[in-house]
Design a protein around this motif. Structure first.
Motif, PDB file in Angstrom:
ATOM      1  N   ALA A 128       2.549 145.297  34.078  1.00 17.02           N
ATOM      2  CA  ALA A 128       2.546 144.063  34.875  1.00 17.02           C
ATOM      3  C   ALA A 128       1.196 143.355  34.794  1.00 17.02           C
ATOM      4  N   ALA A 129       0.103 144.112  34.755  1.00 14.24           N
ATOM      5  CA  ALA A 129      -1.230 143.508  34.687  1.00 14.24           C
ATOM      6  C   ALA A 129      -1.418 142.722  33.396  1.00 14.24           C
ATOM      7  N   ALA A 130      -0.946 143.286  32.282  1.00 13.65           N
ATOM      8  CA  ALA A 130      -1.056 142.582  31.001  1.00 13.65           C
ATOM      9  C   ALA A 130      -0.233 141.296  31.016  1.00 13.65           C
ATOM     10  N   HIS A 131       0.939 141.350  31.628  1.00 19.35           N
ATOM     11  CA  HIS A 131       1.779 140.150  31.728  1.00 19.35           C
ATOM     12  C   HIS A 131       1.099 139.074  32.575  1.00 19.35           C
ATOM     13  N   LEU A 132       0.473 139.483  33.680  1.00 18.95           N
ATOM     14  CA  LEU A 132      -0.249 138.530  34.511  1.00 18.95           C
ATOM     15  C   LEU A 132      -1.370 137.857  33.724  1.00 18.95           C
ATOM     16  N   ALA A 133      -2.099 138.663  32.928  1.00 16.87           N
ATOM     17  CA  ALA A 133      -3.191 138.107  32.124  1.00 16.87           C
ATOM     18  C   ALA A 133      -2.673 137.110  31.102  1.00 16.87           C
ATOM     19  N   ALA A 149      -5.402 138.261  25.913  1.00 13.63           N
ATOM     20  CA  ALA A 149      -4.240 138.568  26.747  1.00 13.63           C
ATOM     21  C   ALA A 149      -3.064 139.028  25.897  1.00 13.63           C
ATOM     22  N   GLU A 150      -2.866 138.404  24.751  1.00 10.61           N
ATOM     23  CA  GLU A 150      -1.798 138.823  23.844  1.00 10.61           C
ATOM     24  C   GLU A 150      -2.049 140.234  23.345  1.00 10.61           C
ATOM     25  N   TRP A 151      -3.329 140.561  23.115  1.00 12.55           N
ATOM     26  CA  TRP A 151      -3.674 141.929  22.699  1.00 12.55           C
ATOM     27  C   TRP A 151      -3.356 142.937  23.798  1.00 12.55           C
ATOM     28  N   LEU A 152      -3.648 142.589  25.059  1.00 12.40           N
ATOM     29  CA  LEU A 152      -3.344 143.486  26.168  1.00 12.40           C
ATOM     30  C   LEU A 152      -1.856 143.810  26.216  1.00 12.40           C
ATOM     31  N   VAL A 153      -1.031 142.798  26.038  1.00  8.63           N
ATOM     32  CA  VAL A 153       0.423 143.004  26.077  1.00  8.63           C
ATOM     33  C   VAL A 153       0.866 143.873  24.906  1.00  8.63           C
ATOM     34  N   ALA A 154       0.366 143.563  23.705  1.00  6.91           N
ATOM     35  CA  ALA A 154       0.783 144.291  22.509  1.00  6.91           C
ATOM     36  C   ALA A 154       0.286 145.728  22.499  1.00  6.91           C
ATOM     37  N   ASP A 155      -0.908 145.948  23.068  1.00  2.00           N
ATOM     38  CA  ASP A 155      -1.527 147.266  23.000  1.00  2.00           C
ATOM     39  C   ASP A 155      -0.932 148.250  23.989  1.00  2.00           C
TER      40      ASP A 155
END
Length: 359
Positions: A128-133, A149-155
């Protein structure tokens, strides 16, 4: 993968790395399933690896590996395990009063309790945190922020939160690896990514956050020092006296603060971080924990179990008699005046007069 990340970047001291290795986390990929798997109840929990301890009124609350939360109502003489909805390691905990508290940890977990730590609910996780970012970045015009932010979601949700600070029941921050910082103004019912408000372009790890006087300070990797003088709306970088990592900071209501970290280094500031003075500790090992007692004494612990005491708000430090014999990751003064430490060996209850006799 959380194992590689833990070894290389997220965890502030060798104690924590060793803790994860002992508990099997340093080589395993726990997976998202642990975000929905309740912590296992075990009679051995008080001897598990514990990473932080605090007070909720007169109650002690300790947190650690595999989602363990321990409670004591007799100044640490006995402990019982709380109900926790996740099985990830918890790295920090804070209560603003006897009832309401928060804990943070691996896989971006934020937990909340409204009953003194007896039960906990998950407010947020790394998914959820990555999605918020990502949503926040998409609303701006910053290409780098969007890419991050895209990296956070993918990682995936493998980034731990490492510390937190709440000023009251509604307003708080959580900080962690790769410069992650989130803010809430409603007790954690909702969270806002706050990276864009922090002067940390390299995304250095954020290890500690505490108030001092009217300001709020964050310490981190490679000597990072950040200060907010506008109630957390913006954190600006300060000139640092040290290029090694700071693992914690303790502040006073008068505005003095002590930042501490690698190789026994500690630095004191009496002017809200404008200038710093190195404080002699006589240590070569990392300073891994700190706490303030109700009577104002400042106590630090090292990775090797050394204890240091300051009676002048951090201007000087002296050794308490003898090390504890165990690595410590967290400290708190119990209601009866004793000192409670947590670390690789679980809970260590130190003598009632350990520091009071030396005042």
């Amino acid at each position: 993968m959380i194992g590689n990340f833990s070894l290389m970047r997220a965890l502030p001291v060798a104690l924590l790395l060793a803790a994860l290795s002992v508990s099997g986390w340093a080589t395993a990929s726990p997976g998202i399933a642990l975000l929905n798997q309740p912590a296992l109840q075990s009679a051995k929990a008080p001897r598990a690896v514990l990473l932080a301890v605090t007070r909720a009124g007169d109650r002690l609350v300790a947190v650690g590996e595999r989602g363990i939360v321990l409670l004591s109502d007799d100044s640490g003489q006995s402990w019982r395990q709380a109900r926790v909805p996740v099985s990830v390691s918890l790295t920090a905990v804070q209560f603003v009063d006897a009832e309401r508290g928060w804990a943070v940890g691996h896989l971006g977990v934020i937990l909340h309790s409204t009953d003194g730590g007896e039960t906990w609910v998950k407010q947020l996780d790394g998914v959820a945190a990555a999605h918020l970012a990502l949503v926040s970045a998409q609303q701006g015009n910053d290409a780098k922020r969007l890419k991050d932010a895209e990296w956070l979601v993918a990682d995936g949700p493998d980034k731990p939160f490492l510390d937190l600070y709440f000023s009251d029941r509604r307003n708080g921050y959580v900080v962690g690896a790769y410069g992650l910082i989130l803010r809430t103004a409603d007790g954690g019912d909702s969270w806002q990514p706050w990276m864009q408000q922090v002067d940390n372009p390299e995304g250095l790890n954020l290890y500690g956050i505490r108030p001092a006087g009217s300001a709020l300070f964050i310490v981190g990797e490679r000597g990072l020092l950040l200060r907010s003088t506008d109630n957390g709306s913006r954190f600006e970088a300060l000139d640092s006296p040290y290029d090694g990592s700071f693992f914690g900071v303790q502040g006073s209501s008068a505005g003095e603060l002590l930042a501490f970290g690698l190789r026994g280094n500690a630095y004191w500031s009496g002017d809200q971080g404008v200038s710093w003075r190195r404080i002699e500790t006589g240590l070569e090992v990392a300073l891994s924990a700190g706490t303030r007692s109700p009577d104002g004494a400042l106590i630090l612990a090292s990775q090797a179990g050394d204890l240091l005491l300051s009676l002048d708000r951090g201007r000087s430090l002296r050794h308490l008699k003898g090390p504890t014999g165990t690595s410590l990751a967290g400290l708190v003064a119990a209601p009866d005046g004793s000192l409670i430490g947590v670390g690789l060996s679980g809970v260590t209850r130190l003598k009632h007069d350990l520091y009071s006799a030396q005042r």
